[in-house]
Structure formats: C-alpha cells, structure tokens
Design a protein around this motif. Structure first.
Motif, PDB file in Angstrom:
ATOM      1  N   GLN A   4       0.825  -1.203   0.000  1.00 55.24           N
ATOM      2  CA  GLN A   4       0.000   0.000   0.000  1.00 55.24           C
ATOM      3  C   GLN A   4       0.858   1.252   0.000  1.00 55.24           C
ATOM      4  OE1 GLN A   4      -2.779   0.099   3.213  1.00 55.24           O
ATOM      5  NE2 GLN A   4      -3.777   1.989   2.529  1.00 55.24           N
ATOM      6  N   ARG A   5       1.959   1.213   0.728  1.00 55.50           N
ATOM      7  CA  ARG A   5       2.854   2.363   0.734  1.00 55.50           C
ATOM      8  C   ARG A   5       3.461   2.594  -0.648  1.00 55.50           C
ATOM      9  NH1 ARG A   5       5.511   0.812   4.618  1.00 55.50           N
ATOM     10  NH2 ARG A   5       7.331  -0.087   3.558  1.00 55.50           N
ATOM     11  N   GLN A   6       3.848   1.504  -1.287  1.00 58.44           N
ATOM     12  CA  GLN A   6       4.396   1.653  -2.638  1.00 58.44           C
ATOM     13  C   GLN A   6       3.340   2.235  -3.602  1.00 58.44           C
ATOM     14  OE1 GLN A   6       5.852  -2.170  -3.800  1.00 58.44           O
ATOM     15  NE2 GLN A   6       7.650  -2.104  -2.387  1.00 58.44           N
ATOM     16  N   VAL A   7       2.111   1.764  -3.489  1.00 59.70           N
ATOM     17  CA  VAL A   7       1.051   2.306  -4.361  1.00 59.70           C
ATOM     18  C   VAL A   7       0.838   3.779  -4.089  1.00 59.70           C
ATOM     19  CG1 VAL A   7      -1.409   2.183  -4.880  1.00 59.70           C
ATOM     20  CG2 VAL A   7      -0.070   0.082  -4.616  1.00 59.70           C
ATOM     21  N   GLU A   8       0.804   4.139  -2.802  1.00 59.87           N
ATOM     22  CA  GLU A   8       0.587   5.540  -2.457  1.00 59.87           C
ATOM     23  C   GLU A   8       1.766   6.396  -2.904  1.00 59.87           C
ATOM     24  OE1 GLU A   8      -0.150   5.648   1.681  1.00 59.87           O
ATOM     25  OE2 GLU A   8      -2.206   4.877   1.529  1.00 59.87           O
ATOM     26  N   GLU A   9       2.990   5.862  -2.745  1.00 63.52           N
ATOM     27  CA  GLU A   9       4.156   6.624  -3.201  1.00 63.52           C
ATOM     28  C   GLU A   9       4.122   6.816  -4.722  1.00 63.52           C
ATOM     29  OE1 GLU A   9       7.532   4.539  -1.797  1.00 63.52           O
ATOM     30  OE2 GLU A   9       7.390   5.285   0.295  1.00 63.52           O
ATOM     31  N   LYS A  10       3.749   5.767  -5.425  1.00 61.11           N
ATOM     32  CA  LYS A  10       3.651   5.883  -6.888  1.00 61.11           C
ATOM     33  C   LYS A  10       2.581   6.890  -7.298  1.00 61.11           C
ATOM     34  CE  LYS A  10       2.986   3.079 -11.028  1.00 61.11           C
ATOM     35  NZ  LYS A  10       2.719   1.715 -11.545  1.00 61.11           N
ATOM     36  N   LYS A  11       1.436   6.802  -6.608  1.00 57.75           N
ATOM     37  CA  LYS A  11       0.355   7.754  -6.895  1.00 57.75           C
ATOM     38  C   LYS A  11       0.787   9.172  -6.562  1.00 57.75           C
ATOM     39  CE  LYS A  11      -4.485   8.613  -5.804  1.00 57.75           C
ATOM     40  NZ  LYS A  11      -5.663   8.183  -5.008  1.00 57.75           N
ATOM     41  N   HIS A  12       1.481   9.333  -5.464  1.00 52.04           N
ATOM     42  CA  HIS A  12       1.956  10.652  -5.074  1.00 52.04           C
ATOM     43  C   HIS A  12       2.964  11.189  -6.087  1.00 52.04           C
ATOM     44  CE1 HIS A  12       2.946  13.987  -2.463  1.00 52.04           C
ATOM     45  NE2 HIS A  12       4.253  13.620  -2.475  1.00 52.04           N
ATOM     46  N   ALA A  13       3.854  10.281  -6.563  1.00 51.74           N
ATOM     47  CA  ALA A  13       4.834  10.723  -7.565  1.00 51.74           C
ATOM     48  C   ALA A  13       4.128  11.118  -8.861  1.00 51.74           C
ATOM     49  CB  ALA A  13       5.835   9.604  -7.803  1.00 51.74           C
ATOM     50  N   GLU A  14       3.118  10.359  -9.240  1.00 52.41           N
ATOM     51  CA  GLU A  14       2.373  10.732 -10.457  1.00 52.41           C
ATOM     52  C   GLU A  14       1.663  12.059 -10.283  1.00 52.41           C
ATOM     53  OE1 GLU A  14      -0.207   7.476 -11.136  1.00 52.41           O
ATOM     54  OE2 GLU A  14       1.348   6.144 -11.958  1.00 52.41           O
ATOM     55  N   GLU A  15       1.096  12.288  -9.109  1.00 50.79           N
ATOM     56  CA  GLU A  15       0.441  13.577  -8.862  1.00 50.79           C
ATOM     57  C   GLU A  15       1.457  14.709  -8.929  1.00 50.79           C
ATOM     58  OE1 GLU A  15      -1.538  13.255  -5.157  1.00 50.79           O
ATOM     59  OE2 GLU A  15      -3.198  12.012  -5.906  1.00 50.79           O
ATOM     60  N   ILE A  16       2.646  14.479  -8.394  1.00 51.51           N
ATOM     61  CA  ILE A  16       3.679  15.531  -8.454  1.00 51.51           C
ATOM     62  C   ILE A  16       4.075  15.806  -9.892  1.00 51.51           C
ATOM     63  CG2 ILE A  16       6.068  16.035  -7.861  1.00 51.51           C
ATOM     64  CD1 ILE A  16       5.616  14.598  -5.203  1.00 51.51           C
TER      65      ILE A  16
END
Length: 259
Positions: free
Chosen positions: A224-236
C-alpha cells in the motif's frame, strides 16, 4: 533325644523333667524330675534343686552359684516324644585350656557359618553374644559379684543395640515413606510437565500465527505504501506539467504586451 541347637555356652547333660505334655507349674515340674536319661546319653547329674530368683543380698548358703547361674542364664527346655527335657548351664569352673578352646571354637563357628568380618552381621553378633554368656558363666563361678556386674554390662549393651536397631528400622520406614511420597510427587510433576509442554506448544502455535499475521500486515502495508508513493509521484509529475503549461501560457500572454 534331639538336643537343641549347639551353643558356645557350656551346659550340663539334659535331664528328663516330665513324661506328659500337660501344663505343669514349676513346683510340679521340680517334683517330676527323672534321675536318669535315655540309654546311650551318658551319665546325668542329679536333678536341679527348686529354682528361685535370689538376690545378691539374700542368697542361700546352699548352692548359691547354681542359683545365680540359673538366674543369669536360664535353663534350656525342649519337648521330644511328649517328654520335657531341661538342660542347665554347667557349674564346673573353667581352666585356661577351656578359655583357649572357647576362642578356637568361636573362630571355627565364625568360619563355618560364614560370618561377615565387617558391617552388620546377625550371625557374628549371635556367636559373640554366646561367647560373652560363656565368659559370664566362667566368671560367675569364681566370683558371683563380678558375674552379676558383667550381666549388667551385657544387658546394657543389648539395650543399646536394640535402641539402635529400633532407630534404624524407624529411619528405614521414614525413608520408605519419603520414597513413596517422592514417587507420588514424581507422577504429579510428570503430569504437570506434560501440561506445561502442551501449553508451550499452544503458545508457540499462537506465536507462529501472530508472526504470520504480522508478516502479512507488513507486506500489505508495504504494498500500500508503494502504491501511495507511486500515486503521489504521479500527482507531483502531473502538477509539475500543469505548472509548466501554465507558466508557458502566462509567458505567452505577457510577451505580446511588452512589444
């Protein structure tokens, strides 16, 4: 006639006391004494006088040694063919040769009966007790007072040995009780050990289950952390592109005005 077991104490020839097995009083037995023994038994001394229990202060002047010997070492009695035989201790004084023979006979009997030389041995104790009784007999004939004193010493030794024997038996019984209690306690402890081992296995199983759950939780949390980090990176990245586009548009709007 079958004599009783042999002893180191010197006895007179046996005397026939009664020809019937009816219970008689000591007085009646003394009146029924037979002056002769069965054929082949050898000469028999005259029948003993009526026995008393004399004290050292009030002993009679007639045969005081015989009375004292009979009180110290009671006569032996046995029954054969409905006949009662009595054998008294010998009142013959002992010589130096008799003492030497007694020592040799003691050593011979110790060897024949295979008495142990050390430790507790009932056979050795019995033979030495007989030897001590014979010494008391020999001493009493020469000096009655010394014989009575030796009798007190013998009785004190026997009482002390009996006390030690009672103490030993009591300690053995106490040890047996403790051993039985230990066996019972051992069974209880073994049952308790089995219960504790079962509890240990249950707890280990619970620990393994909790570890597995913890690993699964950590794994899900990591995913879940990896998914959230990936989503956060995409948002950035999206915000950066949007910012760049807005910056470009803004520069395009501002540039014509300056011209």
């Amino acid at each position: 006639m079958i004599p009783p077991n042999s002893s180191l104490v010197k006895y007179e020839n046996p005397v026939l006391v009664s020809k019937n097995t009816d219970k008689k009083t000591p007085r009646a037995r003394a009146l029924k004494v037979s002056p002769s023994a069965p054929g082949g038994s050898g000469p028999v001394p005259s029948p003993p006088a009526k026995q008393k229990q004399p004290s050292l202060e009030a002993k009679s002047n007639t045969q005081p040694t015989d009375e004292i010997l009979n009180s110290l070492l009671p006569p032996r009695e046995w029954t054969e063919n409905n006949q009662l035989w009595v054998q008294q201790v010998s009142s013959t004084p002992a010589t130096r040769i008799d003492v030497i023979n007694l020592q040799e006979l003691l050593d011979l009997k110790l060897q024949q009966r295979q008495a142990r030389e050390t430790g507790i041995c009932p056979v050795r104790r019995e033979l030495y007790s007989q030897c001590f009784d014979e010494l008391i007999r020999q001493v009493t004939i020469n000096c009655a007072e010394r014989g009575l004193l030796l009798l007190r010493v013998r009785d004190e030794i026997r009482m002390t040995i009996a006390a030690y024997q009672t103490l030993y038996e009591s300690s053995v019984a106490f040890g047996m009780r403790k051993a039985l209690q230990a066996e019972q306690g051992k069974a209880d402890m073994e049952r308790m050990i089995q219960e504790l081992e079962q509890d240990k296995r249950d707890l280990e199983r619970q620990v393994n289950e909790l570890k597995a759950k913890c690993d699964q939780t950590e794994k899900r949390a990591a995913e879940q952390r990896q998914v959230e980090e990936k989503k956060h990176a995409e948002e950035i990245q999206f915000l950066k592109r949007t910012n760049q586009q807005l910056k470009t548009q803004l520069e395009g709007i501002i540039a014509p005005k300056k011209q």
